[in-house]
Write an enzyme that holds these catalytic residues in place. Structure first.
Site, mmCIF file in Angstrom:
data_model
loop_
_atom_site.group_PDB
_atom_site.id
_atom_site.type_symbol
_atom_site.label_atom_id
_atom_site.label_comp_id
_atom_site.label_asym_id
_atom_site.label_seq_id
_atom_site.Cartn_x
_atom_site.Cartn_y
_atom_site.Cartn_z
ATOM 1 N N LYS A 282 6.980 47.182 -71.476
ATOM 2 C CA LYS A 282 7.360 46.047 -72.329
ATOM 3 C C LYS A 282 6.811 46.237 -73.733
ATOM 4 O O LYS A 282 5.782 46.894 -73.903
ATOM 5 C CB LYS A 282 6.771 44.755 -71.757
ATOM 6 C CG LYS A 282 7.453 44.231 -70.519
ATOM 7 C CD LYS A 282 6.835 42.917 -70.078
ATOM 8 C CE LYS A 282 7.494 42.379 -68.827
ATOM 9 N NZ LYS A 282 8.914 42.036 -68.994
ATOM 10 N N ARG A 356 12.452 41.584 -58.337
ATOM 11 C CA ARG A 356 13.487 41.594 -57.308
ATOM 12 C C ARG A 356 13.192 42.649 -56.237
ATOM 13 O O ARG A 356 13.599 42.502 -55.083
ATOM 14 C CB ARG A 356 14.860 41.805 -57.954
ATOM 15 C CG ARG A 356 14.988 43.071 -58.747
ATOM 16 C CD ARG A 356 16.171 43.040 -59.713
ATOM 17 N NE ARG A 356 15.914 42.194 -60.876
ATOM 18 C CZ ARG A 356 16.805 41.968 -61.849
ATOM 19 N NH1 ARG A 356 18.006 42.521 -61.787
ATOM 20 N NH2 ARG A 356 16.488 41.195 -62.852
HETATM 21 N N1 BES Z 1 8.560 39.012 -65.370
HETATM 22 C C1 BES Z 1 9.712 39.431 -66.076
HETATM 23 C C2 BES Z 1 10.600 38.253 -66.500
HETATM 24 C C3 BES Z 1 10.077 37.414 -67.638
HETATM 25 C C4 BES Z 1 10.217 37.850 -68.940
HETATM 26 C C5 BES Z 1 9.518 36.195 -67.396
HETATM 27 C C6 BES Z 1 9.771 37.074 -69.979
HETATM 28 C C7 BES Z 1 9.056 35.398 -68.430
HETATM 29 C C8 BES Z 1 9.186 35.845 -69.731
HETATM 30 C C9 BES Z 1 10.558 40.343 -65.206
HETATM 31 O O1 BES Z 1 9.882 41.166 -64.340
HETATM 32 C C10 BES Z 1 11.306 41.222 -66.142
HETATM 33 O O2 BES Z 1 10.698 41.984 -66.837
HETATM 34 N N2 BES Z 1 12.625 41.072 -66.169
HETATM 35 C C11 BES Z 1 13.454 41.820 -67.029
HETATM 36 C C12 BES Z 1 14.701 42.153 -66.271
HETATM 37 C C13 BES Z 1 15.556 43.173 -66.943
HETATM 38 C C14 BES Z 1 14.862 44.520 -66.968
HETATM 39 C C15 BES Z 1 16.847 43.246 -66.186
HETATM 40 C C16 BES Z 1 13.765 40.975 -68.260
HETATM 41 O O3 BES Z 1 13.912 39.755 -68.136
HETATM 42 O O4 BES Z 1 13.830 41.524 -69.342
HETATM 43 ZN ZN ZN Z 2 9.268 42.987 -65.255
#
Ligand code: BES
Ligand code: ZN
Ligand code: ZN
Length: 502
Positions: A282, A356
């Protein structure tokens, strides 16, 4: 930390108190009930205030008056409810929150309330009291465990006393107080855990916490280790865990009220104690917030305690797959193909879509219980915040009746949810050339494709997925939810369990 709720029989005029709290509708013309009693005793203090225009009962506005010896209570704290036509129980919760905060900020430790708080015929006296106390109790939450300097300046309410005129009301009041306290403690379990930084809540620590909750509340607790997960074939869960040096755990809490209630309801909570994104790292901006990626799991822990303490007549199993998601020499990689516990293979496109993956194996594992229904909660997608904002959870599922129960529990508790569709054509985004499916689609319908992925591990069991990425953490506070970890989901789930058990 915990407010003690008490009830006493007496008169609000002669009850000794630091602060007597009273809610007021906007533009109240004729004073009724407790307001009238207090007004008469104080020779028109409240009437004069309302006439002055300094305080009109505007929603969530507070105002403090000194009784000047006309009452045994030293101060009267009024809190506005806004217009009567726009009133509902969530306004009542908000008013409770604002009133309690006002008293706390004055440095006062005990709050007094009259049992019959106001006259609003559509709601029962005990429902109004319950809402006000719920809001009050939740509204004064603060997470101060890690602050060491200036602790003596931290202001806290210790006690709240409900004054009722009739002795025969005591039983009902005490029942309300018990429900409010249990719920409050359950929400605080979730808020406390979510507030903790990742170095203080590793999967092993979460497991210990679950064991303590189990011991104190007569729940069964089982911890699945990585070794056991390996034996079972939880390839999706273990892939996420493999980049971290903290041993991953699957935490299981069981509340079995009685065999006669039949198969349980299973609640599953995402328990990523820190989500760095893994190899699909991230960006650094706000990455610290990813300590809250175990909020689903925290909600499950709080809910399990509440179910046990309320002795709800149904069986519930809570499952929390818990691990960190980190990059490293052993970490799983984009392109890897995983074999899940269900046997289905998954092509990893992004290691940041880890929630997931761990939920997939938890969902498959849940089938061992032959559950009546499954509900999962997860901070699953940033896309859900884009779609619904910071205060609303997205829900998806395969069973209208269960979806309706979740919606209804959401309405009753003020924890807002909105349904998104899981039409089969959305699955096209997840088609893979080399495995059964991918863990990520395009940017399109990001929350729904997350739901579609999970659906592949559910089949026929009635199931609802709640994406709580938005409301888990409040950047700005609301009247009874201070900024920070909200505990969103606990009150909704407890309400759902109550409704379900009827
Ligand atoms: N934990 C995150 C989702 C999230 C992001 C929650 C920002 C709260 C604030 C999750 O694991 C994630 O990183 N999801 C990705 C999915 C994508 C790679 C399809 C996302 O939301 O960017
Ligand atoms: Zn994630
Ligand atoms: Zn995540």
């Amino acid at each position: 930390m915990a407010i003690k709720f008490k009830s006493t029989v007496g008169s609000i005029i002669s009850e000794k108190a630091e602060a007597l709290v009273l809610p007021v509708f906007k533009d109240t013309k004729t004073l009724r009930g407790s307001l009238d009693v207090i007004d008469k005793a104080t020779r028109g203090l409240i009437k004069n205030l309302l006439l002055s225009g300094d305080f009109l009962g505007e929603r969530y506005k507070t105002f403090m008056l000194y009784s000047q010896g006309t009452l045994s209570a030293k101060r009267i704290v009024l809190v506005g409810l806004g217009k009567k036509e726009e009133f509902d129980l969530d306004v009542m919760r908000g008013a409770g929150g604002k009133a309690f905060q006002h008293v706390r900020d004055l440095g006062i430790k005990t709050i007094h309330l009259s049992e019959d708080l106001l006259d609003a015929k559509e709601f029962s006296v005990s429902n109004l009291l319950e809402a006000f106390l719920t809001g009050g109790g939740l509204g004064v939450y603060q997470f101060r465990d890690l602050i060491t300097t200036g602790r003596e300046k931290i202001k806290e309410v210790d006690e709240c006393v409900i004054v009722s005129q009739k002795k025969d009301r005591t039983k009902i009041i005490e029942m309300v107080l018990r429900q409010v306290s249990i719920l409050r403690e359950a929400v605080f379990i979730a808020r406390d855990l979510v507030s903790l930084p990742a170095n203080k809540k590793t999967p092993a620590m979460l497991a210990l916490r679950a064991q303590t909750i189990a011991m104190n509340n007569n729940l069964q607790c089982q911890i699945i280790t990585e070794k056991q997960a390996q034996k079972m074939g939880m390839g999706a869960f273990l892939a996420v865990a493999q980049g971290s040096r903290e041993p991953a755990k699957i935490i299981i809490l069981e509340y079995i009220a009685s065999r006669k209630f039949g198969p349980p309801l299973v609640i599953i909570g995402k328990g990523i104690t820190f989500d760095s994104g893994g190899i699909s790292l991230k960006p650094p901006d706000k990455m610290e917030q990813m300590k809250d990626d175990m909020a689903g799991g925290a909600v499950v822990m709080g809910t399990m305690q509440a179910a046990a303490q309320m002795k709800l007549p149904l069986n519930v199993v809570g499952i929390i797959p818990a691990t960190e998601n980190l990059p490293g020499g052993k970490a799983y990689k984009p392109g890897d193909v995983l074999t899940s516990l269900s046997g289905q293979t998954i092509e990893v496109i992004s290691t940041d879509a880890e929630g997931r993956l761990i939920l997939a194996d938890a969902l498959t594992y849940a089938k061992r219980y032959k559950p009546k229904a499954i509900i999962d909660l997860a901070t699953l997608t940033g896309a859900c915040i884009t779609a619904l904002g910071d205060y609303v959870a997205g829900i998806m599922g395969n069973d209208d009746s269960l979806l309706n129960s979740v919606k209804s529990a959401g309405e009753k508790t003020g924890e807002k949810v909105w349904e998104l569709p899981l039409w089969e054509e959305y699955f096209d985004y997840l088609k893979s050339d080399i495995a059964d499916f991918k863990n990520v689609g395009t940017r399109a319908a990001g929350t729904i494709t997350g739901g579609m992925f999970l659906k592949k591990f559910v089949n026929d069991t009635p199931w609802v997925h709640m994406d709580i990425a938005g409301p888990t953490w409040y950047e700005k506070g609301k009247p009874y939810i201070p900024k920070g970890a909200s505990g969103f989901g606990v009150r909704l789930l407890v309400q759902l369990l109550k409704d379900w058990s009827k």
